[in-house]
Design an enzyme around this catalytic site. Structure first.
Site, short mmCIF file in Angstrom:
data_model
loop_
_atom_site.label_atom_id
_atom_site.label_comp_id
_atom_site.label_asym_id
_atom_site.label_seq_id
_atom_site.Cartn_x
_atom_site.Cartn_y
_atom_site.Cartn_z
CD GLU A 214 -1.51 -2.35 1.93
OE1 GLU A 214 -0.28 -2.63 1.93
OE2 GLU A 214 -2.38 -3.10 2.41
CD GLU B 232 -0.18 -5.59 13.42
OE1 GLU B 232 -0.63 -5.70 12.27
OE2 GLU B 232 0.63 -4.69 13.73
CG HIS C 175 -27.02 10.39 21.14
ND1 HIS C 175 -28.25 10.72 21.66
CD2 HIS C 175 -26.10 11.10 21.84
CE1 HIS C 175 -28.07 11.63 22.61
NE2 HIS C 175 -26.78 11.86 22.74
O1 F6P Z 1 0.74 -5.72 7.90
C1 F6P Z 1 0.94 -5.37 9.21
C2 F6P Z 1 2.11 -4.46 9.37
O2 F6P Z 1 3.27 -5.17 9.23
C3 F6P Z 1 2.07 -3.73 10.69
O3 F6P Z 1 2.58 -4.47 11.72
C4 F6P Z 1 2.83 -2.50 10.37
O4 F6P Z 1 2.58 -1.50 11.32
C5 F6P Z 1 2.30 -2.18 9.00
O5 F6P Z 1 2.10 -3.43 8.39
C6 F6P Z 1 3.15 -1.29 8.15
O6 F6P Z 1 4.41 -1.83 7.93
P1 F6P Z 1 5.60 -0.94 7.39
O7 F6P Z 1 5.84 0.15 8.37
O8 F6P Z 1 6.76 -1.85 7.25
O9 F6P Z 1 5.18 -0.36 6.05
#
Ligand code: F6P
Length: 544
Positions: free
Chosen positions: A213, A355, A386
């Site tokens: 992401e 987590e 509410h």
């Molecule tokens: O997918 C979970 C995770 O590994 C979390 O533990 C972590 O905070 C997040 O993804 C983001 O990871 P990174 O900081 O390596 O992008």
């Protein structure tokens, strides 16, 4: 420690005790001891915890402390503070407490004092923040930075967003701070649509710098910048900084490592908001206020480390959580901050708690035969009153609540703050003591309606009071929950610092991605997944 939790005499004593006191009521506890509300309250690091409205007697507490002793919770805590590798499955130390240790502290990892490293990064962050805040740091076209977008996810996002929202009152109001986490392009597009790229700084936050992401959004940000700034690759150096433990990947992405702020593998993602991951927080509130926040964290660390179990806030909260989770079968904990500024606090806590303690095997890899981490959830009050409070008051489930309130408002407006806080006190009172059928009838309620208006009470809660929401008090509050999570994990003998459960989904997504891109790719999943992918391909191909 290797003895199975449920076979311990301390555990069995608690089970027997639970059977005996199951019919007890909070109402009776307060009748029996009118001063209970004053006696069962503790103070630490500026937080006042009233735990009197819990379904506990002195005997319960004695047995819970006995369980903590049998599980070696204090020894485990000391091992964490010492820098032992208590994250056993990842073979790492767990030293978020070093992130807020004062300059003269000494905390060793592999023979090296890590405190100077922490302060070296903090100093670099402060110098950089000052340059951005003063306008000395200029974008590619020479304009000062007015917009800061932090890109990250999970621990590299939730802490910074929560802290920014919580400390908005202390933030630079003439700058815009936004946070992009979701790979859904809507997140990035909406965050940037009205911003001038010439005045925008991106902070790419990722411990690993490999997270799908974050890297996807970081590439989108780079493309956006280059497109808006005339395509000159030199612009990147002025508009991108990175926060990571992975120098190689940062370089590979094209960010000058001069503009990288590091941290270390002994900082878990969900425990990192006070590391360089908090760079956006520091730019927003300034280095001095950021240091105040660290001082708050540290004050709670010292309280946790040095205070006897009976007066130790994280210890009490952690043990109470175990009590409800494992003996009453409570599935969840509601966190109810009566502070609009804390609107993202429950979301932040969800990662911290779930987590950390959502684990099904012990440190030795054995399947547990007791429940571990409860589900944390919540919303700020009074809004929640509410919507979902109905279920807490009259539903069939036991939901222990944490009420959080501040005694001084940052926005004095008539007597609104009194109205807000009156609701904290009223809600915990109503939950604890309810309203009997007799009371309802005495109000003249018709017989047919009366049962519907009965509140059984006996719903437990903690109330955490603090003078004022400040960077310092936010630090104490977060550290309180960090250490409460620690206590719970130590009782359950699980690894609260790994997160293997998130891996499988990531692996499977990596397999599905090319199958969405290449509509001829063979599908070899189960029939449900195959059908869903086929349906997606069909409808996605119809887009205009
Ligand atoms: O997918 C979970 C995770 O590994 C979390 O533990 C972590 O905070 C997040 O993804 C983001 O990871 P990174 O900081 O390596 O992008």
């Amino acid at each position: 420690m290797n003895a199975l939790l449920t076979t311990l005499p301390e555990w069995q004593a608690l089970r027997a005790h639970w059977h005996l006191m199951r019919g007890s009521t909070l109402k009776q506890f307060f009748v029996d001891e009118p001063q209970r509300g004053e006696r069962l309250a503790v103070e630490g690091a500026g937080l006042y915890l009233d735990y009197s409205k819990n379904l506990v007697t002195d005997e319960t507490l004695r047995l819970l402390f006995g369980l903590a002793r049998a599980r070696g919770v204090e020894q485990r805590r000391d091992a964490m503070f010492r820098g032992d590798r208590i994250n056993e499955t990842e073979k790492r130390a767990v030293l978020h407490v070093a992130l807020r240790a004062p300059r003269n502290a000494y905390i060793e990892v592999d023979g090296r004092n890590v405190v100077p490293d922490v302060h070296e990064v903090l100093d670099r962050m402060a110098a950089f923040s000052d340059r951005v805040r003063s306008g000395e740091w200029k974008g590619h076209s020479g304009k000062p930075i007015r917009n800061v977008i932090s890109i990250g996810i999970g621990g590299s996002d939730l802490g910074p967003v929560m802290a920014y929202e919580a400390l908005r009152d202390y933030s630079r109001r003439d700058m815009t701070f936004r946070f992009v986490s979701n790979v859904d392009p809507a997140d990035f597009v909406e965050a940037t649509r009205d911003l001038d790229a010439e005045e925008t700084l991106f902070i790419i936050c990722s411990k690993t710098f490999t997270t799908l992401e974050t890297l996807t959004n970081a590439h989108a940000a780079r493309d956006w910048c280059l497109q808006k700034l005339g395509g000159d690759a030199k612009a990147i150096a002025k508009h991108f900084v990175a926060v990571s433990t992975n120098r190689k990947e940062v370089e590979k992405f094209g960010i000058d490592t001069e503009n990288m702020f590091g941290f270390w593998d002994w900082v878990g993602g969900r425990y990192s908001m006070d590391s360089a991951i908090g760079l956006s927080t520091m730019i927003a509130i300034g280095p001095d206020a950021f240091r105040d926040m660290l001082a708050g964290f540290h004050a709670m660390d010292l309280h946790f480390k040095d205070t006897t179990a009976e007066r130790n806030l994280p210890m009490l909260m952690g043990l109470l959580s175990v009590w409800y989770n494992d003996f009453f079968g409570a599935q969840t904990v509601a966190v109810l901050p009566y502070a609009q500024y804390l609107k993202r606090f429950p979301a932040y806590l969800q990662q911290l708690t779930m987590e950390s303690n959502g684990k099904h095997v012990t440190l030795a890899g054995k399947r547990v035969d007791y429940d571990t981490g409860p589900i944390y959830w919540g919303e700020p009050g009074t809004n929640g009153q509410h919507s979902f409070y109905q279920l807490i008051h009259q539903g069939t489930r036991l939901i222990p609540c944490d009420f959080i309130g501040f005694c001084q408002s940052l926005n004095p407006l008539g007597d609104q703050h009194d109205l807000l806080m009156a609701n904290v006190f009223a809600q915990s009172e109503a939950l604890a003591f309810g309203k009997t059928l007799e009371q309802v009838r005495a109000e003249g309620t018709p017989a047919w309606l009366a049962p519907h208006r009965v509140c059984e009470g006996n719903r437990p809660s903690n109330t955490i009071l603090c003078e004022r929401l400040t960077p310092y008090s936010l630090g104490t509050l977060v550290a309180l929950y960090e250490h409460s999570v620690f206590v719970q994990g130590a009782i359950w003998n699980i690894d609260s610092f790994d997160q293997w459960g998130v891996e499988l989904g990531k692996q499977l997504a990596a397999k599905v991605i090319p199958q969405l891109r290449d509509t001829n790719a063979k599908l070899d999943h189960d029939s449900s997944t195959n059908a869903l992918i086929r349906r997606y391909r069909k409808w996605a191909s119809q887009r205009a």
